[in-house]
Structures are given as C-alpha cells and as structure tokens.
Design an enzyme around this catalytic site. Structure first.
Site, PDB file in Angstrom:
ATOM      1  N   TYR A 150       0.848  -1.193   0.000  1.00 23.06           N
ATOM      2  CA  TYR A 150       0.000   0.000   0.000  1.00 23.06           C
ATOM      3  C   TYR A 150       0.882   1.241   0.000  1.00 23.06           C
ATOM      4  CZ  TYR A 150      -3.656   3.311   1.253  1.00 23.06           C
ATOM      5  OH  TYR A 150      -4.503   4.383   1.262  1.00 23.06           O
ATOM      6  N   TYR A 160      -2.717   4.446   9.464  1.00 18.58           N
ATOM      7  CA  TYR A 160      -2.197   3.163   8.980  1.00 18.58           C
ATOM      8  C   TYR A 160      -1.125   2.617   9.923  1.00 18.58           C
ATOM      9  CZ  TYR A 160      -1.635  -0.294   5.242  1.00 18.58           C
ATOM     10  OH  TYR A 160      -1.626  -1.441   4.506  1.00 18.58           O
ATOM     11  N   LYS A 167       4.994  -2.406   5.383  1.00 22.30           N
ATOM     12  CA  LYS A 167       4.920  -2.428   3.927  1.00 22.30           C
ATOM     13  C   LYS A 167       6.204  -1.902   3.292  1.00 22.30           C
ATOM     14  CE  LYS A 167       0.760  -4.132   3.384  1.00 22.30           C
ATOM     15  NZ  LYS A 167       0.594  -5.534   2.887  1.00 22.30           N
TER      16      LYS A 167
END
Length: 271
Positions: A150, A160, A167
């Site tokens: 992402y 997040y 990530k």
C-alpha cells in the site's frame, strides 16, 4: 474473459480468507486462466475463514502453513510440488497484520513486541517464503513472485500506523531478493501497491472508510477494486510481463500521481 494466460502454470497462493480477500479473487481468476495451485493460510486464519469453499470452487488443495515458521513453509513447498507434480511458476504473498492496529495503539505509543510480530507476519514472512523456495530450487525459470502492499509505505497516512513500516520493509525485501532471483533463475519479484480495498484486514484500520472515499475522489480512474487487482496480478503471473521485476507497481486509478483533484478542491473550497 478466460483466454488461458496461465495454462500449464502452477503456484502457491497465500492469504485467501473469504470472498472479500484480494487473494481469493486472484485465485478465482488464476483458475479461470488455466492455472493450478495450492492454497495456504495460517491455521488460525483458516478457522476464521472459508478457504475450503475456494478450494472446492477452483479444484485446489489446501495446505495449512504459518508463514513465520520455516518448518511449516518447508512442509508446504514439499507438499505443493508433490500435489502439482513439479516446480512452481508463481507465488502470491497476500499476508499482513499489525497487532498494534488491532489493539488500538497509537504510533507514538507502540508495543514493540507487537511491532516485531507485525514485521514478521507482514514482511519477514515474504523473505522466508522466498528463501525456502530459493533453497529448495522450487521455482521454474521465468517464474513470478508477487506481494501486495500500500502507498503508506511511501507517504504518511497516520492511522495506517506501523503497517506503513511493515509495507516499506516488504517492498525493500522484494527489491533485494528480486535481484538474486533474476540473476539465477530469471524469476521476477514485484509488489502491487493497491488502492484501499475493503478486505477483512484493511477494514480494521481506523478511519478506513475515509481512506476509501478520499482516494476515490483523488483518483482520475477511481479506486481499483479487488477484482481489478486480480486481473493485474494475472498479467504479472503471465508470460506477458517477463521483463518486469523489482518494481513497486501502483494499481490505484492514478492516485499515486495526483497532487490534488478538482473533486477534492471543490469539497474543501470556501465560498
């Protein structure tokens, strides 16, 4: 539309939980395109999900495996090669988890034991999967290994949380191991940076509905759906993308290249 893009190709798909999972959609499309594969997920996730229904629909077998366990992964690859009758052409890693997010911890007050667990599940597991495949020489030449990520790995999305770090770690592993795979076996390794998608994991992020609505207004083509992502993944498993490797590929309707959209300006413009 099925045109046998993956006819004769064999693989392992990690992370299908239920019909909302991107991995589920990819498995369905891979089956439509002629692929054979083994489905896998952690035993605890399998108890929560519906993976056996997907296996029945796609004529696949399920081999439980904790992607943070080297013993489980070696067992998975051994069984997959036996079930499929040879080496693999593709692997999908669709795994991500943050205990801090689940427990509602703020980024400025992380539990570091939970942080380590999130790294292991979300990023290091990708290295583990590739290392086992590497040491077992389990991939055919010109194969494809893919993980989902992402844009929070590059840009700040406060809610997040530590998943953004996970990530970023995942994407770095794809580049570093991708070089090694390319030199030895011409296997490519890429990540898809997908639009915010209402999966079971994604929906657990605070303010996720706002993410989706904002991205929809920012993206010239609108958000990419799970089905759209599945189509893109199929192209990356196919022979049509044999020279694409070590890339983080944005699949987000143009969100990543848009500074601001007219729709967003109109939303916040003062009279």
């Amino acid at each position: 539309m099925a045109n046998n893009l993956l006819a004769g190709k064999k693989g392992i798909i990690f992370g299908a939980l239920n019909e909302d999972s991107i991995a589920w959609k990819i498995a369905e499309k891979a089956h439509e395109q002629g692929a054979q594969f083994v489905l896998t997920n952690a035993p605890v996730a399998m108890r929560m999900g519906e993976i056996n229904n997907l296996a029945a629909k796609t004529g696949s077998e399920v081999v439980p495996a904790d992607a943070t366990s080297m013993d489980d992964l070696n067992n998975l690859f051994e069984k997959a090669e036996s079930i499929l009758g040879g080496k693999l052409n593709f692997i999908l890693h669709s795994i991500g988890m943050s205990v801090n997010v689940r427990k509602g911890k703020e980024y400025t007050d992380l539990n570091y034991d939970w942080l380590t667990k999130g790294w292991d599940v979300s990023a290091v597991s990708f290295h583990r999967v590739m290392q086992v495949a590497w040491q077992r020489e389990a991939m055919n030449d010109w194969g494809s290994i893919l993980a989902l990520t992402y844009i929070a790995a590059q840009r700040t999305f406060p809610d997040y949380n530590d998943m953004a770090d996970n990530k970023a770690f995942l994407e770095s592993i794809a580049r570093s191991f991708g070089y090694q795979w390319g030199v030895r076996n011409k296997v490519r390794v890429n990540t898809i940076s997908q639009s915010p998608t209402p999966t079971t994991a994604g929906s657990g992020v605070k303010g996720f509905g706002g993410f989706i609505n904002y991205a929809e207004k920012m993206s010239p083509l609108g958000n990419a759906t799970a089905d759209d992502c599945a189509d893109y993944a199929i192209s990356l498993f196919s022979d049509l993308t044999r020279k694409v490797t070590m890339q983080n590929l944005f699949h987000d309707g143009g969100f990543s290249s848009t500074g601001v959209s007219e729709a967003v300006i109109e939303r916040f413009e003062e009279d």
